[in-house]
Design a protein around this motif. Structure first.
Motif: not given
Length: 203
Positions: A77-89, A95-108
């Motif tokens: 068979a042949v197969e096509a797909s759409y995928l959403d892998f979610g987010d990684y953080t 103290g009062a200082d903070s930092a955060n990052i978020k990476l999201g990935v999807d694809g065909f």
């Protein structure tokens, strides 16, 4: 583990014509549609380094996919797909200082699928393909009371492979599978493993 999965996928694709057979109630050919949900896990050196220096990291998330394919015979068979892998953080605070990052990935994705029928609608399968992916990175940092925000994005095309088991009865298809997506950007590797369960319909 990686070599074993690739070998299984290749063996399934190459050897499947020699084992061609069909079972009552299991369509030999035709279109199919399906959807799945599971968990993804990101393996990346930068995320691992952030964790090693004390950042709170989350390299797993719920992932989902939708797919459509065409079965040429019981074994190919042949197969096509759409995928959403979610987010990684990753996040950190002092103290009062903070930092955060978020990476999201999807694809065909597009893949060749080889199947080995076992018995009564059960089969094992392997797949080899390419994914055209998009990634979005967002970050926020608060330093000395000042908040900074930034976003970035990138895209690429890279290989993936997988293996799983499938059961078909009365045109209803149920799958459990493992897939590995080997993404690369600017010399940095991002490996995403996805374990999922899917249901579909064979027309």
């Amino acid at each position: 583990m990686k070599r074993l999965i690739v070998t299984a996928a290749l063996a399934t694709l190459v050897a499947s014509p020699a084992f061609a057979q069909s079972y009552p109630g299991v369509p030999d050919e035709g279109f199919y549609l399906g959807a799945g949900i599971g968990q993804s896990k990101l393996d990346n050196d930068t995320l691992d380094w952030l964790g090693s220096i004390g950042a709170n990291t989350d390299d797993k998330d719920t992932a989902y996919k939708v797919f459509a394919g065409y079965q040429f015979n019981p074994n190919f068979a042949v197969e096509a797909s759409y995928l959403d892998f979610g987010d990684y953080t990753a996040s950190a605070s002092d103290g009062a200082d903070s930092a955060n990052i978020k990476l999201g990935v999807d694809g065909f994705g597009f893949a060749l699928v080889g199947k080995l029928p076992i018995d009564g609608g059960f089969s094992v399968f392997g797949k080899l393909g390419l994914i055209a992916w998009d990634a979005s990175l967002s970050g926020t940092a608060t330093i000395d009371g000042v908040t900074y925000r930034d976003t970035a994005g990138d895209s690429g095309t890279d290989p993936f492979y997988g293996a799983g088991v499938e059961y078909v009865i009365d045109q209803i298809m149920v799958r459990a599978e493992f897939e590995r997506y080997d993404l690369s950007d600017s010399g940095e590797d991002f490996t995403i493993d996805m374990i999922s369960a899917s249901v579909g319909y064979r027309f």
